[in-house]
Design an enzyme around this catalytic site. Structure first.
Site, mmCIF file in Angstrom:
data_model
loop_
_atom_site.group_PDB
_atom_site.id
_atom_site.type_symbol
_atom_site.label_atom_id
_atom_site.label_comp_id
_atom_site.label_asym_id
_atom_site.label_seq_id
_atom_site.Cartn_x
_atom_site.Cartn_y
_atom_site.Cartn_z
ATOM 1 C CG ASP A 66 -2.044 0.909 1.224
ATOM 2 O OD1 ASP A 66 -2.451 1.305 0.122
ATOM 3 O OD2 ASP A 66 -2.570 1.239 2.315
ATOM 4 C CG HIS B 265 -5.313 7.803 4.190
ATOM 5 N ND1 HIS B 265 -4.406 8.346 3.325
ATOM 6 C CD2 HIS B 265 -5.774 6.680 3.576
ATOM 7 C CE1 HIS B 265 -4.311 7.579 2.242
ATOM 8 N NE2 HIS B 265 -5.139 6.583 2.367
ATOM 9 N N GLY C 244 -11.554 4.377 3.896
ATOM 10 C CA GLY C 244 -12.864 3.765 4.163
ATOM 11 C C GLY C 244 -13.337 3.877 5.605
ATOM 12 C CB VAL D 169 -11.339 -0.764 5.479
ATOM 13 C CG1 VAL D 169 -11.647 -0.515 6.957
ATOM 14 C CG2 VAL D 169 -12.571 -0.486 4.621
ATOM 15 C CB THR E 199 -8.027 4.003 10.631
ATOM 16 O OG1 THR E 199 -7.045 4.645 9.822
ATOM 17 C CG2 THR E 199 -7.990 4.590 12.023
HETATM 18 P P1 13P Z 1 -8.469 4.304 6.436
HETATM 19 O O1 13P Z 1 -7.335 4.005 7.367
HETATM 20 O O2 13P Z 1 -9.007 5.668 6.591
HETATM 21 O O3 13P Z 1 -9.528 3.244 6.515
HETATM 22 O O4 13P Z 1 -7.871 4.252 4.949
HETATM 23 C C1 13P Z 1 -7.182 3.100 4.543
HETATM 24 C C2 13P Z 1 -6.528 3.326 3.232
HETATM 25 O O5 13P Z 1 -7.015 4.040 2.381
HETATM 26 C C3 13P Z 1 -5.245 2.614 3.008
HETATM 27 O O6 13P Z 1 -4.639 2.981 1.810
#
Ligand code: 13P
Length: 281
Positions: free
Chosen positions: A81, A177, A207, A228, A230
């Site tokens: 990622d 994020h 997400g 998703v 966090t």
């Molecule tokens: P969140 O941590 O806001 O869910 O976003 C995750 C994300 O987009 C990872 O690339």
């Protein structure tokens, strides 16, 4: 099954559902995500951030992924990622990641396209799929600091995809994020417009904290991969805190990890149902 993102995202785009892409931190939550996919017959994208790669280890991640995904009976992709470091990206491609994201979205357009094209050349030679980003996702996640949200310019999408040859495009549409500190202003109209311009699957980051309605509307408008992170991280740490409070240091370490496992699996399974990918493995 060991796969890259291409087959699953193509099917998702055709079937108008989203594939869940979940960040993991170590072995227990990785196992929970693969088991959620297997139990729900859902394709899944398992995402390692730079922080996870450093902590867990590249070789260890790839071995864990292979041993879990091979027997899962559901398509599982291993995705790096938000990578800005080409050396790390190359190492992950060589080690057995099946997918990568190059994030040069804060660079000027031409530089973003140039770097992304180089990554596509590296990755496609090994059958690894590539995601890149146009516009920026604001907020902070580990070492990713997005700064101000910048909405994607639809006028640049065709040129970017043609120049780079990417397999999936992350779109800056107002998501953030981390936890939302204020109501997100998601530009569903932009998603719809871009989905009408290209066959390349679109990705929504940030997400955590979005409503079921937001997710489903974004997918209806043309999002095929939904990230998703966090929410899962928060669940991991809060489950540990709960067990620690209940059992203290006398607690069996497996009770701690069982709680983490159940928390991650429940969240992923819930999202698979919301995104419509359950039953589509
Ligand atoms: P969140 O941590 O806001 O869910 O976003 C995750 C994300 O987009 C990872 O690339």
């Amino acid at each position: 099954m060991i796969e890259n993102m291409n087959g699953m995202l193509k099917k998702a785009k055709q079937g108008k559902y989203g594939v869940g892409a979940f960040n993991f931190n170590e072995f227990t939550d990785l196992k929970a995500l693969v088991h959620a996919a297997a139990e729900n017959s859902a394709p899944v994208i398992l995402m390692a951030s730079g922080g996870t790669v450093k902590f867990f280890g590249i070789k260890e991640i790839v071995h864990a992924y292979r041993c879990l995904a091979e027997d899962a009976g559901a398509a599982c992709a291993l995705h790096l990622d938000h990578c800005k470091d080409l050396e790390l990206l190359q190492t992950c491609v060589n080690a057995g990641f099946t997918s990568v994201m190059i994030d040069a979205s804060t660079k000027p357009f031409d530089e973003n396209a140039e770097i992304t094209k180089r990554v596509v050349e590296i990755a496609h030679g090994k059958g690894v799929s590539v995601e890149a980003e146009l516009g920026t996702v604001a907020g902070r996640e580990e070492d990713i600091v997005g700064g101000e949200a910048e909405y994607i310019n639809p006028g640049k999408v065709g040129e970017f995809i043609e120049k780079t040859g990417i397999d999936a495009l992350a779109v800056g549409i107002g998501t953030v994020h981390g936890f939302y500190k204020q109501e997100p202003h998601i530009r569903f109209d932009l998603i719809e417009e871009i989905a009408g311009l290209t066959d390349t699957p679109l990705v929504m980051h940030g997400g955590t904290g979005l409503s079921v309605e937001d997710f489903q509307r974004a997918i209806r408008c043309g999002i095929s991969k939904v990230n998703v992170g966090t929410e899962l991280k928060f669940s991991f740490s809060s489950r540990l805190c709960e067990i620690a409070k209940e059992k203290g240091p006398e607690g069996d370490p497996r009770d701690f990890m069982r709680a983490v496992y159940e928390g991650s699996k429940t969240i992923a399974a819930g999202k698979m149902k919301i995104f419509g990918c359950a039953g589509k493995a």
